[in-house]
Design a protein around this motif. Structure first.
Motif, PDB file in Angstrom:
ATOM      1  N   GLU A   1       0.864  -1.521   0.074  1.00 51.64           N
ATOM      2  CA  GLU A   1       0.111  -0.053  -0.104  1.00 51.64           C
ATOM      3  C   GLU A   1       1.068   1.340   0.029  1.00 51.64           C
ATOM      4  O   GLU A   1       0.437   2.306  -0.872  1.00 51.64           O
ATOM      5  CB  GLU A   1      -0.724   0.231   1.140  1.00 51.64           C
ATOM      6  CG  GLU A   1      -1.918   1.158   1.113  1.00 51.64           C
ATOM      7  CD  GLU A   1      -2.867   1.192   2.535  1.00 51.64           C
ATOM      8  OE1 GLU A   1      -2.998   2.250   2.972  1.00 51.64           O
ATOM      9  OE2 GLU A   1      -2.943  -0.205   2.933  1.00 51.64           O
ATOM     10  N   LEU A   2       1.946   1.241   1.049  1.00 51.88           N
ATOM     11  CA  LEU A   2       2.926   2.417   0.783  1.00 51.88           C
ATOM     12  C   LEU A   2       3.625   2.474  -0.526  1.00 51.88           C
ATOM     13  O   LEU A   2       3.628   3.786  -1.086  1.00 51.88           O
ATOM     14  CB  LEU A   2       4.113   2.031   1.937  1.00 51.88           C
ATOM     15  CG  LEU A   2       5.061   3.270   2.159  1.00 51.88           C
ATOM     16  CD1 LEU A   2       4.363   4.491   2.534  1.00 51.88           C
ATOM     17  CD2 LEU A   2       5.799   2.659   3.251  1.00 51.88           C
ATOM     18  N   LEU A   3       4.021   1.560  -1.179  1.00 52.84           N
ATOM     19  CA  LEU A   3       4.796   1.603  -2.412  1.00 52.84           C
ATOM     20  C   LEU A   3       3.910   2.084  -3.450  1.00 52.84           C
ATOM     21  O   LEU A   3       4.174   2.910  -4.385  1.00 52.84           O
ATOM     22  CB  LEU A   3       5.179   0.147  -2.642  1.00 52.84           C
ATOM     23  CG  LEU A   3       6.551  -0.246  -1.840  1.00 52.84           C
ATOM     24  CD1 LEU A   3       6.868  -1.649  -2.417  1.00 52.84           C
ATOM     25  CD2 LEU A   3       7.963   0.562  -2.133  1.00 52.84           C
ATOM     26  N   ASP A   4       2.639   1.681  -3.545  1.00 55.94           N
ATOM     27  CA  ASP A   4       1.481   2.189  -4.685  1.00 55.94           C
ATOM     28  C   ASP A   4       1.443   3.644  -4.108  1.00 55.94           C
ATOM     29  O   ASP A   4       1.434   4.347  -5.391  1.00 55.94           O
ATOM     30  CB  ASP A   4       0.180   1.490  -4.134  1.00 55.94           C
ATOM     31  CG  ASP A   4      -0.719   1.751  -5.231  1.00 55.94           C
ATOM     32  OD1 ASP A   4      -0.107   1.810  -6.591  1.00 55.94           O
ATOM     33  OD2 ASP A   4      -1.884   1.592  -4.939  1.00 55.94           O
ATOM     34  N   GLY A   5       1.099   4.268  -3.126  1.00 58.78           N
ATOM     35  CA  GLY A   5       0.988   5.517  -2.799  1.00 58.78           C
ATOM     36  C   GLY A   5       2.272   6.330  -3.172  1.00 58.78           C
ATOM     37  O   GLY A   5       2.115   7.652  -3.904  1.00 58.78           O
ATOM     38  N   LEU A   6       3.459   5.930  -2.949  1.00 59.15           N
ATOM     39  CA  LEU A   6       4.686   6.569  -3.323  1.00 59.15           C
ATOM     40  C   LEU A   6       5.010   6.507  -4.842  1.00 59.15           C
ATOM     41  O   LEU A   6       5.387   7.679  -5.125  1.00 59.15           O
ATOM     42  CB  LEU A   6       5.698   5.918  -2.508  1.00 59.15           C
ATOM     43  CG  LEU A   6       5.898   6.276  -0.796  1.00 59.15           C
ATOM     44  CD1 LEU A   6       6.822   5.979   0.021  1.00 59.15           C
ATOM     45  CD2 LEU A   6       6.022   7.852  -0.652  1.00 59.15           C
ATOM     46  N   VAL A   7       5.222   5.648  -5.180  1.00 57.75           N
ATOM     47  CA  VAL A   7       5.867   5.419  -6.622  1.00 57.75           C
ATOM     48  C   VAL A   7       4.994   4.702  -7.503  1.00 57.75           C
ATOM     49  O   VAL A   7       5.283   4.609  -8.961  1.00 57.75           O
ATOM     50  CB  VAL A   7       7.255   4.661  -6.577  1.00 57.75           C
ATOM     51  CG1 VAL A   7       8.140   5.520  -5.794  1.00 57.75           C
ATOM     52  CG2 VAL A   7       6.999   3.333  -5.935  1.00 57.75           C
ATOM     53  N   GLY A   8       3.673   4.444  -6.991  1.00 58.31           N
ATOM     54  CA  GLY A   8       2.714   3.768  -8.093  1.00 58.31           C
ATOM     55  C   GLY A   8       3.175   2.406  -8.568  1.00 58.31           C
ATOM     56  O   GLY A   8       2.602   1.849  -9.508  1.00 58.31           O
ATOM     57  N   ILE A   9       3.820   1.365  -7.686  1.00 62.07           N
ATOM     58  CA  ILE A   9       4.069   0.191  -7.999  1.00 62.07           C
ATOM     59  C   ILE A   9       3.738  -0.590  -6.840  1.00 62.07           C
ATOM     60  O   ILE A   9       3.814  -0.191  -5.545  1.00 62.07           O
ATOM     61  CB  ILE A   9       5.680  -0.041  -8.470  1.00 62.07           C
ATOM     62  CG1 ILE A   9       6.347   0.154  -7.402  1.00 62.07           C
ATOM     63  CG2 ILE A   9       5.797   0.717  -9.769  1.00 62.07           C
ATOM     64  CD1 ILE A   9       7.984  -0.206  -7.748  1.00 62.07           C
ATOM     65  N   THR A  10       3.611  -2.006  -7.002  1.00 59.11           N
ATOM     66  CA  THR A  10       3.347  -2.927  -5.953  1.00 59.11           C
ATOM     67  C   THR A  10       4.400  -4.154  -6.385  1.00 59.11           C
ATOM     68  O   THR A  10       4.575  -4.478  -7.543  1.00 59.11           O
ATOM     69  CB  THR A  10       2.019  -3.438  -5.978  1.00 59.11           C
ATOM     70  OG1 THR A  10       1.412  -3.922  -6.991  1.00 59.11           O
ATOM     71  CG2 THR A  10       1.295  -2.128  -5.345  1.00 59.11           C
ATOM     72  N   ILE A  11       4.689  -4.774  -5.243  1.00 56.54           N
ATOM     73  CA  ILE A  11       5.162  -6.376  -5.460  1.00 56.54           C
ATOM     74  C   ILE A  11       4.298  -7.095  -5.916  1.00 56.54           C
ATOM     75  O   ILE A  11       3.266  -7.152  -5.582  1.00 56.54           O
ATOM     76  CB  ILE A  11       5.746  -6.631  -4.030  1.00 56.54           C
ATOM     77  CG1 ILE A  11       6.867  -5.728  -3.396  1.00 56.54           C
ATOM     78  CG2 ILE A  11       6.475  -7.849  -4.243  1.00 56.54           C
ATOM     79  CD1 ILE A  11       6.847  -5.826  -1.954  1.00 56.54           C
ATOM     80  N   PRO A  12       4.825  -7.817  -6.994  1.00 53.73           N
ATOM     81  CA  PRO A  12       3.869  -8.803  -7.699  1.00 53.73           C
ATOM     82  C   PRO A  12       3.665  -9.923  -6.863  1.00 53.73           C
ATOM     83  O   PRO A  12       4.125 -10.313  -6.061  1.00 53.73           O
ATOM     84  CB  PRO A  12       4.719  -9.450  -8.792  1.00 53.73           C
ATOM     85  CG  PRO A  12       6.004  -8.206  -9.176  1.00 53.73           C
ATOM     86  CD  PRO A  12       5.978  -7.478  -7.913  1.00 53.73           C
ATOM     87  N   GLN A  13       2.284 -10.552  -7.001  1.00 57.29           N
ATOM     88  CA  GLN A  13       1.720 -11.502  -6.093  1.00 57.29           C
ATOM     89  C   GLN A  13       2.633 -12.788  -5.936  1.00 57.29           C
ATOM     90  O   GLN A  13       2.852 -13.211  -4.931  1.00 57.29           O
ATOM     91  CB  GLN A  13       0.336 -12.019  -6.628  1.00 57.29           C
ATOM     92  CG  GLN A  13      -0.237 -12.915  -5.848  1.00 57.29           C
ATOM     93  CD  GLN A  13      -1.768 -13.356  -6.021  1.00 57.29           C
ATOM     94  OE1 GLN A  13      -2.246 -12.927  -7.370  1.00 57.29           O
ATOM     95  NE2 GLN A  13      -2.590 -13.905  -5.303  1.00 57.29           N
ATOM     96  N   GLY A  14       3.513 -13.034  -7.079  1.00 56.42           N
ATOM     97  CA  GLY A  14       4.215 -14.036  -7.246  1.00 56.42           C
ATOM     98  C   GLY A  14       5.255 -13.962  -5.897  1.00 56.42           C
ATOM     99  O   GLY A  14       5.847 -15.001  -5.787  1.00 56.42           O
ATOM    100  N   PHE A  15       5.564 -12.881  -5.669  1.00 53.00           N
ATOM    101  CA  PHE A  15       6.940 -12.506  -4.681  1.00 53.00           C
ATOM    102  C   PHE A  15       6.179 -11.764  -3.192  1.00 53.00           C
ATOM    103  O   PHE A  15       6.810 -11.451  -2.416  1.00 53.00           O
ATOM    104  CB  PHE A  15       7.755 -11.723  -5.183  1.00 53.00           C
ATOM    105  CG  PHE A  15       8.411 -12.401  -6.465  1.00 53.00           C
ATOM    106  CD1 PHE A  15       9.613 -13.351  -6.138  1.00 53.00           C
ATOM    107  CD2 PHE A  15       8.093 -12.103  -7.767  1.00 53.00           C
ATOM    108  CE1 PHE A  15      10.042 -13.861  -7.101  1.00 53.00           C
ATOM    109  CE2 PHE A  15       8.902 -12.610  -8.773  1.00 53.00           C
ATOM    110  CZ  PHE A  15       9.694 -13.696  -8.635  1.00 53.00           C
TER     111      PHE A  15
END
Length: 490
Positions: free
Chosen positions: A148-162
């Motif tokens: 959630e934090l990464l999405d708000g800061l840089v617009g990316i998220t860790i892929p579900q596979g990882f």
């Protein structure tokens, strides 16, 4: 009581070895001593308080609030008070025993002194479940907030596979693995350094929640508080049962009994102060939250606090700030609970019930180094690869069982050792510990059958280990055997 020059008795030996108790004097005389070294007494009262707050204040307020509000309505803050009062009964018992028996084993050691080795083993095995599995579960939650934090800061998220384990659409939960390994690195630095790091993280999450209250206060609408209990008084009780588990962790200070500078006075104070601070924060945050957003809108909202911040300010920035605070908050729970787990295993190892490696103390740092590495690696693998599912719910029943034993231990010790010096005494004895035991028993009874099934399986595994390993290698049992075999004629 023993004279100052008299050695403590080796054991109080009943005919049945399963009931052998470890005298309080022996528990205290062994405090701090490990294999090849000793734990260092370096923790102040405030650092002990921060350990308990660190282990308690986290996912409960950031996640469970959103689940409990649709049940209790605007009265959810009252549900927090009811849950806090329920926890208070057990906290008072913990405070009395922590001041009387200031050792690392927490409720395991208290049970050993009052109810015998078998009950102590069962209690310790429950604590291994409570601390070990809850660390993995909380670490998984940390990964969700990090995304959630990464999405708000840089617009990316860790892929579900990882970011999810096998069986849940992924290959490895990398964030969960990382947070446990980071905590391991900090824990290996020593108790004093660990306490400083924990205090910083606790300060960050307290500031985050106070910031939420300040901003959320500006969005409060009086109409959101009425009717106070739209779903009835029983709904408040139901929500309180759910919210009780937000208080699990207040006993963490009792695991640091052998590293406290002044344990007899500071441990009871730390336990009670941490519960008071956590309850106050929970109630304040809940009161502001339901005032700033209608209680019906909490349904299905995982990040209710972040949504309220964004609604009140009109800017996503504040929800990012809250997510950052949640990342720190949950990391501190992982950190403090891992600390408690290593100290409980330290006490069990010193008693011979688990391998001696868990009691080996590093001379330089004064920490159980091998113990810390083993525990952290186990929890890291559990969090990264294993879908916990219902097993995580079994931590609740393990915790309640341990709490119930602590309440029983207070009553037993008062009657068997009335002359013992106690720096803190439970008020309204024996009513208070009896109520504490009853509340724990009731909450255990309310848990679903599947939770009992997992708990039963865990207990069976623990008893197999005890009868085939622990009972045969018990230091108390070996001492009794050596005493019995001594020649009578000199």
């Amino acid at each position: 009581m023993l004279d100052h020059g008299q050695a403590p008795p080796l054991t109080q030996r009943p005919a049945n070895p399963l009931l052998r108790r470890k005298p309080v004097e022996r528990l205290v005389s062994e405090a701090g001593q490990g294999e090849g070294g000793a734990l260092k007494r370096s923790l102040t009262m405030w650092q002990l308080t921060m350990i308990s707050i660190g282990a308690t204040l986290g996912t409960g307020i950031f996640v469970v609030l959103g689940e409990a509000t649709p049940i209790a309505g605007p009265a959810v803050w009252i549900a927090f008070i009811v849950a806090g009062l329920t926890a208070l009964f057990s906290a008072l018992s913990y405070a009395e025993l922590a001041g009387s028996i200031p050792v690392s084993g927490s409720s395991y050691s208290y049970a050993y002194a009052t109810m015998g080795e078998l009950v102590a083993w069962v209690c310790g095995w429950c604590l291994v479940l409570e601390y070990g599995v809850s660390v993995a579960a909380v670490a998984v939650g940390w990964g969700q907030y990090l995304n959630e934090l990464l999405d708000g800061l840089v617009g990316i998220t860790i892929p579900q596979g990882f970011s999810a384990p096998l069986g849940e659409g992924g290959y490895i939960n990398l964030p969960a693995l990382v947070v446990v390994l980071l905590c391991m690195v900090f824990l290996l630095r020593g108790a004093k350094e660990s306490a400083r790091i924990n205090s910083i993280m606790v300060a960050v999450k307290i500031v985050t929640l106070v910031l939420f209250c300040v901003i959320g206060f500006m969005g409060i609408k009086a109409g959101n508080y009425t009717p106070l209990a739209p779903l009835g008084v029983t709904a408040i009780s139901t929500a309180a049962s759910m919210l009780f588990f937000s208080y699990i962790g207040f006993d963490a200070a009792s695991t640091a009994g052998e590293e406290a500078k002044n344990p007899k006075k500071d441990l009871p104070r730390a336990i009670m102060l941490s519960l008071l601070i956590v309850t106050g924060l929970y109630c304040l945050v809940a009161l502001v939250a339901v005032g700033a957003m209608p209680w019906q809108e909490f349904e299905g909202t995982e990040a209710a606090l972040a949504q309220i911040m964004e609604n009140v300010t009109g800017h996503a920035f504040w929800s990012i700030v809250l997510a950052a605070g949640a990342v720190v908050a949950i990391a501190s729970v992982v950190f403090a609970v891992l600390y408690g787990q290593t100290r409980i295993l330290f006490a069990m190892s010193r008693d011979g019930l688990v391998p001696k490696a868990f009691a080996k103390v590093d001379e330089k740092t004064g920490t159980p180094r091998i113990n810390t590495i083993i525990v952290c690696l186990f929890c890291a693998v559990l969090a990264a690869f294993i879908p916990l599912g219902e097993l995580a719910n079994a931590t609740s029943i393990g915790t309640l069982f341990a709490f119930a034993l602590v309440n029983a231990a207070v009553v037993i010790l008062r009657y068997t050792r009335p002359e013992m010096n106690r720096t803190f005494k439970v008020a309204l004895f024996p009513v208070t510990p009896i109520l504490g035991f009853a509340f724990c028993a009731y909450l255990m009874w309310e848990l679903p059958w599947i939770t009992w099934a997992y708990f039963g399986g865990w207990m069976v595994a623990g008893l197999v280990i005890y009868f085939f390993y622990g009972m045969r290698r018990s230091s108390l049992g070996l001492s009794a055997l050596a005493t019995a075999e001594e020649p009578t004629d000199k």
